[in-house]
Design a protein around this motif. Structure first.
Motif, PDB file in Angstrom:
ATOM      1  N   ILE A 149     -41.302  43.430  -7.890  1.00  0.00           N
ATOM      2  CA  ILE A 149     -42.006  43.430  -9.178  1.00  0.00           C
ATOM      3  C   ILE A 149     -41.891  42.075  -9.845  1.00  0.00           C
ATOM      4  O   ILE A 149     -42.886  41.519 -10.353  1.00  0.00           O
ATOM      5  CB  ILE A 149     -41.438  44.536 -10.086  1.00  0.00           C
ATOM      6  N   GLN A 150     -40.688  41.513  -9.859  1.00  0.00           N
ATOM      7  CA  GLN A 150     -40.485  40.200 -10.477  1.00  0.00           C
ATOM      8  C   GLN A 150     -41.367  39.135  -9.818  1.00  0.00           C
ATOM      9  O   GLN A 150     -41.981  38.299 -10.501  1.00  0.00           O
ATOM     10  CB  GLN A 150     -39.013  39.802 -10.378  1.00  0.00           C
ATOM     11  N   LYS A 151     -41.447  39.199  -8.502  1.00  0.00           N
ATOM     12  CA  LYS A 151     -42.242  38.203  -7.774  1.00  0.00           C
ATOM     13  C   LYS A 151     -43.716  38.321  -8.107  1.00  0.00           C
ATOM     14  O   LYS A 151     -44.386  37.312  -8.399  1.00  0.00           O
ATOM     15  CB  LYS A 151     -42.020  38.385  -6.268  1.00  0.00           C
ATOM     16  N   LYS A 152     -44.256  39.536  -8.112  1.00  0.00           N
ATOM     17  CA  LYS A 152     -45.674  39.735  -8.387  1.00  0.00           C
ATOM     18  C   LYS A 152     -46.035  39.374  -9.831  1.00  0.00           C
ATOM     19  O   LYS A 152     -47.074  38.759 -10.090  1.00  0.00           O
ATOM     20  CB  LYS A 152     -46.047  41.190  -8.115  1.00  0.00           C
ATOM     21  N   VAL A 153     -45.161  39.756 -10.782  1.00  0.00           N
ATOM     22  CA  VAL A 153     -45.433  39.451 -12.189  1.00  0.00           C
ATOM     23  C   VAL A 153     -45.362  37.944 -12.440  1.00  0.00           C
ATOM     24  O   VAL A 153     -46.177  37.382 -13.182  1.00  0.00           O
ATOM     25  CB  VAL A 153     -44.447  40.212 -13.103  1.00  0.00           C
ATOM     26  N   PHE A 196     -48.493  35.705 -13.961  1.00  0.00           N
ATOM     27  CA  PHE A 196     -48.429  34.923 -15.203  1.00  0.00           C
ATOM     28  C   PHE A 196     -48.237  33.432 -14.946  1.00  0.00           C
ATOM     29  O   PHE A 196     -48.200  32.634 -15.895  1.00  0.00           O
ATOM     30  CB  PHE A 196     -47.284  35.436 -16.082  1.00  0.00           C
ATOM     31  N   GLY A 197     -48.102  33.042 -13.682  1.00  0.00           N
ATOM     32  CA  GLY A 197     -47.982  31.634 -13.357  1.00  0.00           C
ATOM     33  C   GLY A 197     -46.664  31.004 -13.797  1.00  0.00           C
ATOM     34  O   GLY A 197     -46.643  29.856 -14.251  1.00  0.00           O
ATOM     35  N   ILE A 198     -45.571  31.768 -13.693  1.00  0.00           N
ATOM     36  CA  ILE A 198     -44.259  31.221 -14.028  1.00  0.00           C
ATOM     37  C   ILE A 198     -43.386  31.233 -12.777  1.00  0.00           C
ATOM     38  O   ILE A 198     -43.728  31.869 -11.764  1.00  0.00           O
ATOM     39  CB  ILE A 198     -43.570  32.039 -15.146  1.00  0.00           C
ATOM     40  N   LYS A 199     -42.267  30.547 -12.840  1.00  0.00           N
ATOM     41  CA  LYS A 199     -41.352  30.522 -11.708  1.00  0.00           C
ATOM     42  C   LYS A 199     -40.572  31.833 -11.625  1.00  0.00           C
ATOM     43  O   LYS A 199     -40.272  32.446 -12.651  1.00  0.00           O
ATOM     44  CB  LYS A 199     -40.377  29.352 -11.855  1.00  0.00           C
ATOM     45  N   LEU A 200     -40.220  32.244 -10.419  1.00  0.00           N
ATOM     46  CA  LEU A 200     -39.485  33.488 -10.227  1.00  0.00           C
ATOM     47  C   LEU A 200     -38.143  33.456 -10.955  1.00  0.00           C
ATOM     48  O   LEU A 200     -37.728  34.451 -11.566  1.00  0.00           O
ATOM     49  CB  LEU A 200     -39.267  33.751  -8.735  1.00  0.00           C
ATOM     50  N   GLU A 201     -37.480  32.290 -10.927  1.00  0.00           N
ATOM     51  CA  GLU A 201     -36.156  32.200 -11.569  1.00  0.00           C
ATOM     52  C   GLU A 201     -36.243  32.337 -13.092  1.00  0.00           C
ATOM     53  O   GLU A 201     -35.241  32.638 -13.754  1.00  0.00           O
ATOM     54  CB  GLU A 201     -35.449  30.896 -11.197  1.00  0.00           C
ATOM     55  N   ASP A 202     -37.438  32.149 -13.666  1.00  0.00           N
ATOM     56  CA  ASP A 202     -37.594  32.333 -15.110  1.00  0.00           C
ATOM     57  C   ASP A 202     -37.415  33.798 -15.519  1.00  0.00           C
ATOM     58  O   ASP A 202     -37.162  34.092 -16.687  1.00  0.00           O
ATOM     59  CB  ASP A 202     -38.969  31.837 -15.569  1.00  0.00           C
ATOM     60  N   MET A 203     -37.578  34.706 -14.570  1.00  0.00           N
ATOM     61  CA  MET A 203     -37.417  36.130 -14.858  1.00  0.00           C
ATOM     62  C   MET A 203     -35.982  36.468 -15.270  1.00  0.00           C
ATOM     63  O   MET A 203     -35.750  37.365 -16.072  1.00  0.00           O
ATOM     64  CB  MET A 203     -37.805  36.974 -13.635  1.00  0.00           C
ATOM     65  N   ARG A 236     -43.147  37.716 -22.646  1.00  0.00           N
ATOM     66  CA  ARG A 236     -44.120  38.732 -22.259  1.00  0.00           C
ATOM     67  C   ARG A 236     -44.024  39.088 -20.775  1.00  0.00           C
ATOM     68  O   ARG A 236     -43.981  40.272 -20.417  1.00  0.00           O
ATOM     69  CB  ARG A 236     -45.518  38.246 -22.606  1.00  0.00           C
ATOM     70  N   PRO A 237     -43.984  38.124 -19.868  1.00  0.00           N
ATOM     71  CA  PRO A 237     -43.838  38.458 -18.443  1.00  0.00           C
ATOM     72  C   PRO A 237     -42.564  39.270 -18.163  1.00  0.00           C
ATOM     73  O   PRO A 237     -42.599  40.209 -17.360  1.00  0.00           O
ATOM     74  CB  PRO A 237     -43.795  37.091 -17.755  1.00  0.00           C
ATOM     75  N   ARG A 238     -41.474  38.895 -18.820  1.00  0.00           N
ATOM     76  CA  ARG A 238     -40.232  39.638 -18.603  1.00  0.00           C
ATOM     77  C   ARG A 238     -40.373  41.089 -19.061  1.00  0.00           C
ATOM     78  O   ARG A 238     -39.918  42.012 -18.394  1.00  0.00           O
ATOM     79  CB  ARG A 238     -39.089  38.955 -19.348  1.00  0.00           C
TER      80      ARG A 238
END
Length: 445
Positions: A384-388, A392-399, A410-412
């Motif tokens: 889910i984290q990877k797809k979101v 949203f065009g953010i880095k995975l580690e930003d999750m 918002r993505p989180r």
């Protein structure tokens, strides 16, 4: 004289039933009451009366609860006295007293002596046989496999079952977790333990759906006072899958008042749901708050070791031989829930028995091909984290980073919401996957 006072002295009668000649008079009074009020009212309220004795014109009648006593005092006592005096001129007063429990112990439907066999129904006071749901005789503490994901819930359930009164900080006991992880097993285990103990307590176990059904039935039959009394006179009320009252305002209102009444009487409540109290969408905030008053214990997704232990206990109970490598194969590949895991084992064993073949990893793979494919498609928090993040065009580690930029909030929140909906992870576990954070806003994307 009509007297509803209740002191130890007034409720003690030295001439007991069968010794004072009052049995025949009481049967006459009962007949007149039924004829006057009709069967519905008599069965709901007056059938609870038990003749205790008549001492020099003072009749003592017993009831199981204070609520019934007060209702009879207000609505029926004058006529009870009138009919007693018609049967015996010597009677000058009738006292209504709350029984100490003798002769009114909890029983099992269909077993007047309280004996337990098969799959019985727990009832309140031996009279409300429609109140509770059946108990599964397999669901006991002895048959529950304990592991890291469920050890808190097991310990809490055992503690409640063993205690003769609610323990501070454990009332209500709220169990939550995904489908098929053992919530219902623990609730049944609590009921069985209490039923088999020497301390007799009145138990009501039912689903939230059945609670709603009982409430609607009581409204339609204009018997809401009896409904209230039945549920508020128990020592332990256990409601399974409470999330089903979501959006049902009238049922929530009655549940709220029942909850408060039992807590005020220092009675135990055990509640289960598929999510934590704060996460029960469509349930009033005041109910969420009360559900979180006591001990909230989550049952997390099973580990490989726990699944393997469950399978080993299962084949031991079944008395069959299944190679360890097959058990490990099942435990490793069927992660969805315990019900599916046990169902898969049953299917493999049944196939082997019917066709006369040995159980191997190859045969199990073929028999369970559909189930194995479904489990391999399980959604994880990482997926889910990877797809979101990609959307949203953010880095995975930003999750899961410590950064608090508005563009990342918002993505989180969306990812947390999807994780809650699409996985069996608890909120604390989801929070850990997002760097230790979890927000109330994650309930809505």
């Amino acid at each position: 004289m009509v007297d509803g006072s209740e002191t130890t002295e007034r409720c003690v009668v030295h001439k007991r039933q069968g010794q004072d000649g009052g049995d025949a008079a009481w049967r006459g009074v009962q007949k007149k009451l039924r004829d006057f009020y009709g069967s519905a009212i008599y069965d709901s309220w007056l059938s609870a009366l038990v003749y205790s004795g008549n001492e020099n014109g003072r009749v003592v009648l017993l009831v199981p609860t204070r609520f019934i006593k007060e209702w009879i005092l207000v609505h029926y006592l004058e006529r009870i006295l009138k009919y007693w005096q018609e049967e015996s001129d010597a009677v000058y007063s009738v006292d209504i007293c709350v029984s100490d429990g003798a002769g009114m112990q909890p029983q099992v439907a269909g077993h007047p002596d309280g004996a337990v066999d098969g799959s019985p129904v727990v009832v309140v006071g031996g009279t409300y046989d429609h109140l509770s749901s059946p108990l599964d005789p397999r669901f006991t503490f002895d048959n529950f496999v304990v592991g890291k994901p469920n050890e808190l819930a097991f310990a809490a359930a055992r503690r409640v079952a063993e205690s003769s009164a609610p323990i501070p900080g454990s009332n209500p006991l709220f169990l939550y977790g995904g489908v098929g992880l053992g919530k219902t097993h623990l609730m049944h285990a609590i009921a069985w333990y209490i039923l088999n103990s020497s301390v007799k307590r009145k138990i009501a176990y039912l689903s939230a759906e059945k609670f709603m059904y009982q409430y609607v039935t009581a409204l339609r039959s204009k018997d809401i006072m009896l409904f209230k009394e039945q549920f508020r006179s128990v020592d332990i009320l256990m409601v399974d899958d409470v999330q089903f009252i979501s959006g049902k305002d009238s049922t929530q209102e009655e549940f709220f008042h029942t909850f408060n009444a039992l807590i005020d009487q220092n009675k135990q409540l055990v509640i289960s749901a598929d999510r934590s109290p704060s996460d029960l969408d469509g349930v009033e905030d005041r109910i969420k708050s009360r559900l979180g008053w006591g001990l909230v214990a989550d049952i997390n997704e099973t580990t490989f070791e726990l699944r393997l232990g469950i399978l080993q206990l299962k084949i031991e109970k079944m008395g069959v031989h299944v190679p360890n490598e097959v058990l490990e194969f099942l435990a490793k590949n069927i992660k969805s829930n315990i019900r599916e895991l046990e169902g898969a084992l049953n299917k493999v064993v049944a196939h082997s028995s019917l066709v006369g073949s040995s159980v191997t990893i190859e045969s199990a793979s073929g028999i369970l091909s559909d189930l194995l494919r479904a489990n391999h498609r399980l959604v994880t928090v990482g997926m889910i984290q990877k797809k979101v993040a990609e959307f949203f065009g953010i880095k995975l580690e930003d999750m899961y980073s410590a950064r608090r930029l508005r563009a990342l909030a918002r993505p989180r929140q969306v990812a947390m919401y999807l994780a809650k909906r699409l996985t069996q992870k608890s909120l604390p576990d989801i929070g850990k996957s997002f760097g230790g954070r979890i927000t109330q806003r994650s309930s809505m994307p």
